[in-house]
Scaffold this motif. Sequence first.
Motif, PDB file in Angstrom:
ATOM      1  N   ASP A   1      20.216  46.011  37.653  1.00 26.47           N
ATOM      2  CA  ASP A   1      19.604  47.223  37.114  1.00 26.47           C
ATOM      3  C   ASP A   1      19.977  47.431  35.652  1.00 26.47           C
ATOM      4  O   ASP A   1      19.228  48.065  34.897  1.00 26.47           O
ATOM      5  N   PHE A   2      21.135  46.902  35.245  1.00 25.58           N
ATOM      6  CA  PHE A   2      21.585  47.045  33.862  1.00 25.58           C
ATOM      7  C   PHE A   2      21.152  45.867  32.986  1.00 25.58           C
ATOM      8  O   PHE A   2      21.594  45.747  31.844  1.00 25.58           O
ATOM      9  N   LYS A   3      20.284  45.011  33.528  1.00 26.93           N
ATOM     10  CA  LYS A   3      19.772  43.872  32.766  1.00 26.93           C
ATOM     11  C   LYS A   3      18.281  44.012  32.463  1.00 26.93           C
ATOM     12  O   LYS A   3      17.692  43.132  31.854  1.00 26.93           O
ATOM     13  N   LYS A   4      17.685  45.136  32.863  1.00 29.85           N
ATOM     14  CA  LYS A   4      16.249  45.322  32.710  1.00 29.85           C
ATOM     15  C   LYS A   4      15.894  45.855  31.326  1.00 29.85           C
ATOM     16  O   LYS A   4      16.634  46.623  30.721  1.00 29.85           O
ATOM     17  N   ALA A   5      14.723  45.442  30.853  1.00 25.33           N
ATOM     18  CA  ALA A   5      14.148  45.986  29.625  1.00 25.33           C
ATOM     19  C   ALA A   5      12.639  45.784  29.681  1.00 25.33           C
ATOM     20  O   ALA A   5      12.133  44.970  30.465  1.00 25.33           O
ATOM     21  N   TYR A   6      11.920  46.522  28.840  1.00 26.42           N
ATOM     22  CA  TYR A   6      10.459  46.514  28.874  1.00 26.42           C
ATOM     23  C   TYR A   6       9.867  46.363  27.470  1.00 26.42           C
ATOM     24  O   TYR A   6       8.740  46.762  27.215  1.00 26.42           O
TER      25      TYR A   6
ATOM     26  N   ALA B   1      16.333  43.082  24.370  1.00 24.15           N
ATOM     27  CA  ALA B   1      16.599  42.999  25.802  1.00 24.15           C
ATOM     28  C   ALA B   1      17.583  44.103  26.158  1.00 24.15           C
ATOM     29  O   ALA B   1      17.927  44.939  25.316  1.00 24.15           O
ATOM     30  N   ALA B   2      18.032  44.122  27.390  1.00 24.48           N
ATOM     31  CA  ALA B   2      19.153  44.987  27.727  1.00 24.48           C
ATOM     32  C   ALA B   2      20.401  44.465  27.025  1.00 24.48           C
ATOM     33  O   ALA B   2      20.583  43.255  26.870  1.00 24.48           O
ATOM     34  N   VAL B   3      21.222  45.371  26.530  1.00 27.74           N
ATOM     35  CA  VAL B   3      22.536  45.092  25.936  1.00 27.74           C
ATOM     36  C   VAL B   3      22.453  44.475  24.541  1.00 27.74           C
ATOM     37  O   VAL B   3      23.254  44.783  23.665  1.00 27.74           O
TER      38      VAL B   3
ATOM     39  N   GLU C   1      14.737  28.090  20.331  1.00 21.57           N
ATOM     40  CA  GLU C   1      16.158  28.047  19.987  1.00 21.57           C
ATOM     41  C   GLU C   1      16.625  29.428  19.528  1.00 21.57           C
ATOM     42  O   GLU C   1      15.952  30.101  18.752  1.00 21.57           O
ATOM     43  N   GLU C   2      17.798  29.841  20.005  1.00 22.41           N
ATOM     44  CA  GLU C   2      18.357  31.117  19.577  1.00 22.41           C
ATOM     45  C   GLU C   2      18.815  31.032  18.126  1.00 22.41           C
ATOM     46  O   GLU C   2      19.512  30.095  17.737  1.00 22.41           O
ATOM     47  N   LEU C   3      18.430  32.033  17.335  1.00 20.08           N
ATOM     48  CA  LEU C   3      18.819  32.081  15.929  1.00 20.08           C
ATOM     49  C   LEU C   3      19.985  33.041  15.726  1.00 20.08           C
ATOM     50  O   LEU C   3      20.982  32.688  15.111  1.00 20.08           O
ATOM     51  N   TRP C   4      19.845  34.259  16.202  1.00 17.86           N
ATOM     52  CA  TRP C   4      20.933  35.233  16.106  1.00 17.86           C
ATOM     53  C   TRP C   4      20.851  36.232  17.251  1.00 17.86           C
ATOM     54  O   TRP C   4      19.804  36.390  17.884  1.00 17.86           O
ATOM     55  N   THR C   5      21.975  36.884  17.480  1.00 18.07           N
ATOM     56  CA  THR C   5      22.081  37.915  18.516  1.00 18.07           C
ATOM     57  C   THR C   5      22.835  39.102  17.945  1.00 18.07           C
ATOM     58  O   THR C   5      23.816  38.937  17.217  1.00 18.07           O
ATOM     59  N   VAL C   6      22.355  40.302  18.252  1.00 17.44           N
ATOM     60  CA  VAL C   6      23.089  41.510  17.900  1.00 17.44           C
ATOM     61  C   VAL C   6      23.290  42.324  19.178  1.00 17.44           C
ATOM     62  O   VAL C   6      22.346  42.553  19.939  1.00 17.44           O
ATOM     63  N   TYR C   7      24.528  42.721  19.429  1.00 17.21           N
ATOM     64  CA  TYR C   7      24.861  43.511  20.615  1.00 17.21           C
ATOM     65  C   TYR C   7      24.829  45.000  20.274  1.00 17.21           C
ATOM     66  O   TYR C   7      25.367  45.425  19.249  1.00 17.21           O
ATOM     67  N   HIS C   8      24.188  45.767  21.163  1.00 19.30           N
ATOM     68  CA  HIS C   8      24.044  47.196  20.901  1.00 19.30           C
ATOM     69  C   HIS C   8      24.158  48.046  22.154  1.00 19.30           C
ATOM     70  O   HIS C   8      24.121  49.278  22.079  1.00 19.30           O
ATOM     71  N   GLY C   9      24.261  47.424  23.324  1.00 20.22           N
ATOM     72  CA  GLY C   9      24.311  48.185  24.560  1.00 20.22           C
ATOM     73  C   GLY C   9      22.939  48.703  24.955  1.00 20.22           C
ATOM     74  O   GLY C   9      21.944  48.501  24.259  1.00 20.22           O
ATOM     75  N   GLY C  10      22.891  49.373  26.093  1.00 17.31           N
ATOM     76  CA  GLY C  10      21.651  49.982  26.548  1.00 17.31           C
ATOM     77  C   GLY C  10      20.839  49.089  27.470  1.00 17.31           C
ATOM     78  O   GLY C  10      21.046  47.875  27.536  1.00 17.31           O
ATOM     79  N   PHE C  11      19.906  49.703  28.182  1.00 17.45           N
ATOM     80  CA  PHE C  11      18.980  48.985  29.051  1.00 17.45           C
ATOM     81  C   PHE C  11      17.754  49.875  29.261  1.00 17.45           C
ATOM     82  O   PHE C  11      17.756  51.053  28.905  1.00 17.45           O
TER      83      PHE C  11
ATOM     84  N   PRO D   1      14.232  57.728  20.480  1.00 16.53           N
ATOM     85  CA  PRO D   1      13.381  57.566  21.660  1.00 16.53           C
ATOM     86  C   PRO D   1      13.832  56.412  22.552  1.00 16.53           C
ATOM     87  O   PRO D   1      14.560  55.516  22.116  1.00 16.53           O
ATOM     88  N   THR D   2      13.364  56.448  23.790  1.00 12.23           N
ATOM     89  CA  THR D   2      13.506  55.327  24.710  1.00 12.23           C
ATOM     90  C   THR D   2      12.224  54.514  24.764  1.00 12.23           C
ATOM     91  O   THR D   2      12.240  53.295  24.716  1.00 12.23           O
ATOM     92  N   ARG D   3      11.082  55.225  24.839  1.00  9.77           N
ATOM     93  CA  ARG D   3       9.789  54.560  25.015  1.00  9.77           C
ATOM     94  C   ARG D   3       8.905  54.562  23.767  1.00  9.77           C
ATOM     95  O   ARG D   3       8.344  53.528  23.424  1.00  9.77           O
TER      96      ARG D   3
END
Length: 430
Positions: A226-231, A249-251, A262-272, A320-322
Motif C-alpha cells: 500500500d505504501f508503494k503505490k502511485a498514479y 513513484a512512491a517514496v 537505464e536509471e539516470l538519477w533518483t531523488v528521495y522525498h517520501g510519500g505515496f 496538492p495530491t492530485r
Amino acid sequence: MHSKSFLLFVASLLYVLPFSEKPIDREAFATEATEYSWNQFRGPTADGKSHSPNLPIGWNETTGIRWKTPVSGKAWSSPVVSGNTIWLSNATKDGHRLSLLAVNAKTGMIRKDITVFEIEDPMFCHPFNSYASPTPVVEDGCLYVHYGSAGTACIDTATDVITWTRQDLPCDHHRGPGSSPIVFEDKLFLTFDGFDQQYVIALDAKTGKTIWRTDRSIHYGSDDGDFKKAYCTPTIVTHNNRTQLVSPAAVATVAYDPDNGEELWTVYHGGFNAAARPLYSHGLVVICTAQGDRLLAVRPDGTGDITDENVVWKFGKSAPTRPSQSVVADQLYMVSDTGIFSCIDIETGKVRWSERHSGRYSASLIESGGRLYACDEDGTCIVFKANPQFFEIVSENKLNDGCMASPAVFGDDLLIRTKSHLYRISSVSL
C-alpha cells in the motif's frame, strides 16, 4: 408519414442530439486550429498550457454552451483531440466493459463507441477512482488507450480499427489505475506503481512489442504494498542536452534514459499515492509527492542518488495530491485537493500568496492568456489571474455535475468532462 409518427421521429432525434442553446454557426468553425491539438494529459506541452489566449471566462448551463453530450459509464480520463474528433476513454462502473468514444467536435455527436476490452473479472477499484482514469494519447494518426493492467491498445484514428493490444502487463493497482501513457520518439511509455509490482515499460508504438522494462529499484522502507503505490504520469525532460523520462513513484522519483530504461538519477522525498504530473521549467523539475516532502523542485542533472545535492526547495504546506500545477512567467500556481490556492516563486520556493477557497479538487489546472482554470468536484470552475501579488478571481462558473477529469482545449473553446456529460464551451456569441 402520419403526424403522430412524425412527432415521435422528431422526439427521437431530440433525444440523441446533444444540447445546444442555439443553432450552430458554421462560420465559427472555419478557423479552428488543429496545429496544437490537445493530444495527451495536460495538452501538447504536458504542462496545461493552452496555445489559445482566448478561452472563455464565463459560462453556465444556459450560457456559452456550444453543445452538451451525455456520457454514460464512469471514467475520470480527460478528453484528447485529433483533427475534428474528440476521444474519450470510458468504462462501465463495474469495469466489465472498457471502451473508447469518438465525438464529433463540431456537433457533439458520438459517432463511434468502440469496445476495446471486455473484462470477465475486473480488479477492485476504489469508488473514488474509475476503471478508465488514465488519459489516452494521440500521435501520428494513432491513439493509445490504457486501462492499467486490464489492457493497452492502439487505434488507427482514420479507420477506428484496433491495430494492437497488450493484456500481459501485470500489476495489482489495489485502488484502480491512474497513470496515463505518453509517447516519445516512437515509444509508448507506461508506468505501473502497484501493490505488488512497480516498473516502467517502453513499447514500440507501432507494434506494441516491448522495447525495455525497468523494475523500480527504490528503497521503499516498507514491505506493505500500500505504501508503494502511485498514479503519476511521467514527463520527458531535456536538460543540458540530456533527454530524460522523469517518473515519480512512491517514496522517490527516478529519471530514466528513454532509449534503454537505464536509471539516470533518483531523488528521495517520501510519500505515496501521488497523481500530479511533474513540471519542467526554469531548469527545475517540480514534483508533487502527496505525503513526505509534499512538493519540491529538483535540478535534473547528476547521476545516482541526487537527494542531498540537487533539491533546490521544498513546499510543505497546502500542496496538492492530485491536481497538477501550472507555471506562468516565474511563478508556480496550484490548488490543493481541499481548495487552497497558492502562488510561489518557482526559482526560490518563496510563497507569494496562499488563500483558501471553497471546493474539493482532483482536476489539474490549465492556463490561457495569463488566466488559470480550476474545476472542482462539484461542477464549479474558478478562473483566476496569474497574479503574483494576490489571489484575483476572474469568474466562478457552475455546471450541474462535478469534474474529476482535467479540462482540455479545442481551438478557442474549453472541453470539460463532468461525471455525466462532455461540454464544449465557447466565448463566441451563440
